[in-house]
Motif scaffolding. Structure first.
Motif, mmCIF file in Angstrom:
data_model
loop_
_atom_site.group_PDB
_atom_site.id
_atom_site.type_symbol
_atom_site.label_atom_id
_atom_site.label_comp_id
_atom_site.label_asym_id
_atom_site.label_seq_id
_atom_site.Cartn_x
_atom_site.Cartn_y
_atom_site.Cartn_z
ATOM 1 N N HIS A 180 23.099 47.387 18.143
ATOM 2 C CA HIS A 180 23.638 47.181 19.489
ATOM 3 C C HIS A 180 23.447 45.719 19.881
ATOM 4 N N VAL A 181 24.521 45.112 20.346
ATOM 5 C CA VAL A 181 24.492 43.730 20.821
ATOM 6 C C VAL A 181 25.114 43.700 22.204
ATOM 7 N N GLU A 182 24.440 43.039 23.152
ATOM 8 C CA GLU A 182 24.993 42.959 24.507
ATOM 9 C C GLU A 182 24.628 41.627 25.139
ATOM 10 N N GLY A 183 25.365 41.267 26.169
ATOM 11 C CA GLY A 183 25.094 40.014 26.850
ATOM 12 C C GLY A 183 25.788 39.932 28.181
ATOM 13 N N LEU A 184 25.342 38.971 28.986
ATOM 14 C CA LEU A 184 25.910 38.754 30.320
ATOM 15 C C LEU A 184 25.842 37.273 30.629
ATOM 16 N N HIS A 185 26.888 36.776 31.263
ATOM 17 C CA HIS A 185 26.913 35.386 31.724
ATOM 18 C C HIS A 185 27.445 35.369 33.149
ATOM 19 N N LYS A 186 26.679 34.748 34.033
ATOM 20 C CA LYS A 186 27.060 34.700 35.440
ATOM 21 C C LYS A 186 26.954 33.270 35.946
ATOM 22 N N THR A 187 27.957 32.849 36.691
ATOM 23 C CA THR A 187 27.906 31.585 37.420
ATOM 24 C C THR A 187 28.362 31.845 38.851
ATOM 25 N N SER A 188 27.766 31.138 39.798
ATOM 26 C CA SER A 188 28.191 31.267 41.191
ATOM 27 C C SER A 188 27.794 30.020 41.958
ATOM 28 N N ASP A 189 28.622 29.674 42.934
ATOM 29 C CA ASP A 189 28.348 28.541 43.811
ATOM 30 C C ASP A 189 27.588 29.022 45.050
ATOM 31 N N ASP A 190 27.281 28.093 45.947
ATOM 32 C CA ASP A 190 26.709 28.469 47.236
ATOM 33 C C ASP A 190 27.652 29.444 47.933
ATOM 34 N N TYR A 191 27.091 30.494 48.527
ATOM 35 C CA TYR A 191 27.962 31.462 49.186
ATOM 36 C C TYR A 191 28.287 31.032 50.608
ATOM 37 N N HIS A 192 29.499 31.426 51.040
ATOM 38 C CA HIS A 192 29.997 31.060 52.367
ATOM 39 C C HIS A 192 29.540 32.093 53.402
ATOM 40 N N THR A 193 29.349 31.603 54.607
ATOM 41 C CA THR A 193 28.890 32.416 55.731
ATOM 42 C C THR A 193 29.739 32.096 56.952
ATOM 43 N N PRO A 194 29.698 32.956 57.961
ATOM 44 C CA PRO A 194 30.210 32.513 59.255
ATOM 45 C C PRO A 194 29.422 31.273 59.707
ATOM 46 N N THR A 195 30.050 30.416 60.459
ATOM 47 C CA THR A 195 29.425 29.160 60.874
ATOM 48 C C THR A 195 28.102 29.417 61.591
ATOM 49 N N PHE A 196 27.066 28.666 61.195
ATOM 50 C CA PHE A 196 25.752 28.817 61.827
ATOM 51 C C PHE A 196 25.073 27.459 61.910
ATOM 52 N N ASP A 197 24.141 27.362 62.844
ATOM 53 C CA ASP A 197 23.348 26.144 63.032
ATOM 54 C C ASP A 197 21.978 26.342 62.415
ATOM 55 N N LYS A 198 21.586 25.391 61.615
ATOM 56 C CA LYS A 198 20.264 25.418 61.005
ATOM 57 C C LYS A 198 19.409 24.332 61.635
ATOM 58 N N VAL A 199 18.319 24.763 62.255
ATOM 59 C CA VAL A 199 17.401 23.837 62.905
ATOM 60 C C VAL A 199 16.332 23.445 61.890
ATOM 61 N N ILE A 200 16.193 22.155 61.670
ATOM 62 C CA ILE A 200 15.225 21.638 60.710
ATOM 63 C C ILE A 200 14.143 20.897 61.460
ATOM 64 N N ARG A 201 12.923 21.394 61.368
ATOM 65 C CA ARG A 201 11.785 20.760 62.017
ATOM 66 C C ARG A 201 11.091 19.831 61.035
ATOM 67 N N HIS A 202 10.480 18.795 61.570
ATOM 68 C CA HIS A 202 9.745 17.825 60.766
ATOM 69 C C HIS A 202 8.302 17.796 61.264
ATOM 70 N N PRO A 203 7.513 18.821 60.919
ATOM 71 C CA PRO A 203 6.197 19.014 61.538
ATOM 72 C C PRO A 203 5.204 17.906 61.259
ATOM 73 N N LEU A 204 5.384 17.161 60.172
ATOM 74 C CA LEU A 204 4.413 16.120 59.852
ATOM 75 C C LEU A 204 4.860 14.735 60.306
ATOM 76 N N ALA A 205 6.044 14.669 60.923
ATOM 77 C CA ALA A 205 6.532 13.379 61.422
ATOM 78 C C ALA A 205 5.829 13.016 62.732
ATOM 79 N N GLU A 206 5.919 11.768 63.091
ATOM 80 C CA GLU A 206 5.283 11.303 64.325
ATOM 81 C C GLU A 206 5.971 11.922 65.540
#
Length: 818
Positions: free
Chosen positions: A212-238
């Motif tokens: 028995h011989v088997e295999g799988l190959h998968k490729t995928s890009d970043d997945y799309h979403t409904p538009t959203f806001d991502k808040v990025i905090r910089h806790p160690l910044a001044e």
């Protein structure tokens, strides 16, 4: 053995109906005057709907709450295990981008959900973190079993909610029907450009050998979403002039770093005879995928959780191995982080880039089964596996962490010949062994200092805190299950498991002596301190004893009631005992606790199922009552000067224990309206709380007194929300079928610490399957539309509750068998 398909009754009904229709058409051609009898169709449906093959137990399984997900369903779902099973009642997914997902069953996950591959342990490091992929491939599986009741103790303890067994055909267990058989599959997803190619070939090499011989190959890009806001905090910044931490907001229509690539190949060879088989396989796998929630901010931080006076004067060896500290050594007054800046001379951050995981696995398996080898033994089954697992966590091309697991497992089980009147007693007994050498380490980092007034630079190694030092975990177990068929309609089961585990850490004893000698100069005190330190280095050893009782009662034709009760014990693993390092995937610094003892739970489940000609249902309710439930306590939670300033800050978490209780209900009910349409309703609900949490020390006052702070009961982390839904399945003809699935996931406002309300959402999925008639080949073409309403889906039970899941997407695929 007969087994229910967890609400997927129509799939079996459809096959049976197609078979009956074909037979009826043939009969009509031979005898044109014969009228077909409608009742014969339903007789055939009943027989076909309950027929399946059981792999997890030599005796078969008859528990009303067991679930089997079959190949034709798995080939249309995600290639990661949690997402592939998330549509099943009672199962949710702890998804982490596009490369990893783990199943959550009845509120239990990770270390409390055992995943097996052909009854053998899966060897990986998935239970350490949600961003670590589980090393199984649902798209290549023959079926996935969710097993509950007394059977679970044949494989592991501490799995009250069930265990998962992924069955594949890597090692053939029967000769193929033809000289060469195989299948090819291809599918494409419009949302993330996912392209999955899978294939398998089984060939007979003579009368008794199959390849028995088997295999799988998968490729995928970043997945799309409904538009959203991502808040990025910089806790160690001044901070700004108002004392606020800087933040930036970015708008996305996709989830960055949710791309994933995977390649796996396997070859297996078996000798197959009339009384059994013996086979071996080799598997090679590589995964590369992004980490969508990775945050660079805390990478050069270390946690300070031990009272400083102990480090300098009494127990300086804690600087090397801080996880050796006991509860009384913890600095509850002022735990927190000490962070290094990302300076230009910091060689560890010379080439920051997108965070990702690069993973490789090489695995070898041997399996065999033999019927009636000696008098008194009905069947013997064994397996042995060896695997070498490694993955790097990368920032661009720079390695930030690396994880290794070299493991060996072996298992032998036998079923004795039936005993007693009418062969009423059957049983399975066996032994199991595993040995795992694993670690989670980081490359050495260095600090550079320029001597004032000169151009001379001093480079010194940084005192690092790896997530998990080198350790060896060995586990030995003996188990058994006896089944008593008291009447044709009443079956009792009793099982037990005794498990002994040892975790031995790797220590540098000379380094311990050296660091003690730098702080303690008095010989007697030095010798005493060295002896105290060495006494803490003994391996952690513990024995778990678990047992279960079950009853399966067919009180009416097509009606079954199951009752399962168990006492289960789970020994803490190396991570819970000895971890001490950054865990950015979970936004935490994890601190182990060597004083942990085994988890204990008393569990009760009641399940009923019915499968009639038109009506079918399956309902289960359960209670899991834990003692010594292991959870993470945040030490820096606003009680001291170095506390978190926001719930999004990195938590310094230490493993602790308290009682906990879970209860819930799940089920589905379906009705066959006519031979074409089947409708069903389904839903699940789980509630979990930490109760009677031990008080923790407060801040020491001016007189040296430390008050104890009582801890209120609270919900367990990442509790899955309630879900209700309905399905319509349709079999329009032998070749054409369709399914519509609509569900509502409710708002989750039952929150643990640092959690926020997660909004509910609606999910609409529609699938169409077409099976053309081809000579010498079976083919299935499908179109599957998911999240067709393009809802913004936030998953409370995930470690990424603030990042949306995939938006509207359509999968198109074709599978052929020859």
């Amino acid at each position: 053995m007969a087994q229910q398909r967890n609400g997927k009754w129509l799939l079996a009904c459809s096959v049976a109906f197609a078979m009956h229709t074909a037979n009826a058409e043939t009969a009509m051609q031979l005898t044109p005057t014969r009228e077909p009898a409608p009742e014969i169709t339903f007789d055939t449906l009943t027989v076909q709907a309950v027929t399946t093959q059981d792999h997890s137990n030599l005796l078969g399984s008859n528990n009303a709450s067991d679930t089997v997900v079959h190949k034709d369903t798995l080939q249309k779902r995600a290639t990661t295990l949690g997402d592939a099973l998330s549509n099943q009642v009672g199962i949710h997914s702890n998804a982490y981008g596009g490369g990893a997902s783990a199943p959550i069953i009845r509120g239990q996950e990770g270390k409390r959900i055992k995943v097996l591959q052909n009854n053998a342990d899966v060897i990986d490091m998935a239970t350490m973190s949600p961003d670590h992929a589980i090393m199984v491939d649902p798209a290549l599986a023959e079926q996935v079993e969710v097993v509950r009741g007394a059977t679970t103790l044949l494989y592991s303890s501490g799995n009250a909610a069930g265990l998962i067994n992924v069955i594949d055909n890597k090692i053939p267990t029967a000769m193929p029907d033809k000289a060469v058989t195989g299948e090819l599959g291809r599918r494409f997803n419009t949302n993330n450009n996912e392209d999955v190619i899978s294939g398998a070939i089984t060939a007979s090499l003579g009368n008794n050998v199959a390849l028995h011989v088997e295999g799988l190959h998968k490729t995928s890009d970043d997945y799309h979403t409904p538009t959203f806001d991502k808040v990025i905090r910089h806790p160690l910044a001044e901070k700004d002039s108002d004392g606020n931490i800087p933040v930036t907001t970015q708008t996305f229509d996709h989830l960055p770093n949710s791309n994933a690539d995977s390649q796996v190949g396997s070859v297996g060879l078996s000798w197959i005879g009339d009384k059994g088989y013996l086979g071996a396989s080799a598997t090679r796998r590589r995964d590369q995928y992004g980490l969508p929630a990775h945050n660079h901010a805390y990478e050069d931080c270390q946690a300070d959780v031990i009272t400083q006076s102990l480090l300098h004067f009494k127990k300086p060896y804690f600087k090397l191995y801080p996880f050796l500290a006991s509860d009384s050594d913890i600095d509850y007054d002022n735990p927190g982080l000490t962070c290094h800046s990302h300076g230009a001379q910091d060689t560890a951050h010379a080439d920051m880039g997108k965070p990702s995981i690069d993973l490789t696995l090489t695995r070898y398996d041997i399996r065999g089964e033999l019927d009636q080898p000696i008098s008194g033994v009905d069947k013997v089954r064994f397996n042995a596996s060896q695997a070498d697992y490694h993955h790097d966590e990368l920032e661009g091309s720079v390695k930030s962490n690396y994880f290794d697991n070299q493991a060996k497992t072996a298992r032998l089980e036998l079923s004795h010949t039936p005993l007693g009147k009418d062969d009423m007693v059957t049983g399975v007994w066996g032994v199991q062994y595993s040995r795992s050498e694993n670690s989670g380490l980081s490359p050495q980092k260095y600090d550079s200092f320029t001597i004032p007034g000169t151009t001379n630079t001093i480079v010194s190694p940084r005192n690092q805190q790896p997530i998990l030092h080198n350790n060896v975990t060995t586990n030995r177990a003996i188990f058994g299950l006896e089944r008593f068929q008291l009447t044709p309609h009443l079956q009792l089961e009793a099982s037990g498991r005794v498990e002994k585990q040892q975790v031995a850490m790797s220590y540098d004893r000379e380094a311990i002596k050296k660091i003690i000698g730098k702080s303690i100069f008095v010989d007697d005190l030095y010798n005493k301190t060295v002896n105290e330190a060495f006494a803490l280095l003994e391996p952690h050893q513990e024995t778990a004893k678990s047992y279960a009782l079950g009853a399966n009662w067919t009180f009416q034709p097509d009606y079954q009631l199951s009752i399962n009760a168990s006492h289960q014990e789970r020994i803490p693993n190396a991570q819970e005992l000895y971890a001490h390092g950054m865990h950015l995937a979970t936004n935490s610094f994890e601190v182990g606790n060597k004083t942990l003892t085994k988890e204990k739970s008393n569990n009760l489940e009641l399940a009923i199922k019915h499968q009639g000609e038109k009506l079918d249902y399956q309902v289960a309710t359960y209670v899991y009552d834990f003692d010594n439930y292991i959870y993470l306590l945040a030490l820096n939670d606003a009680r001291n000067p170095r506390s978190m300033e926001s719930d999004d800050d990195l938590q310094v978490n230490r493993y602790m224990q308290s009682p906990a209780r879970f209860y819930g209900v799940e089920g589905n009910i379906g009705y066959q309206i006519n031979p074409t349409y089947h409708v069903s309703l389904y839903g699940d609900y789980v509630n979990g709380k930490l109760i009677d949490i031990p008080a923790i020390p407060g801040v020491t006052d001016a007189y040296g007194n430390r008050p104890m702070i009582e801890q209120p009961d609270r919900y367990t982390p990442r509790l899955p929300p309630m879900r209700l839904g309905g399905k319509v399945n349709a079999m329009f003809s032998d070749q054409l079928s369709a399914e519509l699935d609509y569900s509502h996931v409710f708002e989750q406002d039952r929150l643990s610490k640092f959690e926020h309300i997660t909004a509910g959402y609606n999910m609409l999925n529609i699938g169409v399957n077409y099976r053309p008639q081809l000579a010498n080949m079976d083919a299935t073409f499908f179109i599957q539309g998911n999240n067709l309403l393009n809802e913004k889906v936030y998953v409370h039970e995930s470690f990424l509750p603030k990042l949306p899941q995939m938006g509207r997407n359509i999968s198109i695929g074709l599978t052929t068998k020859f």
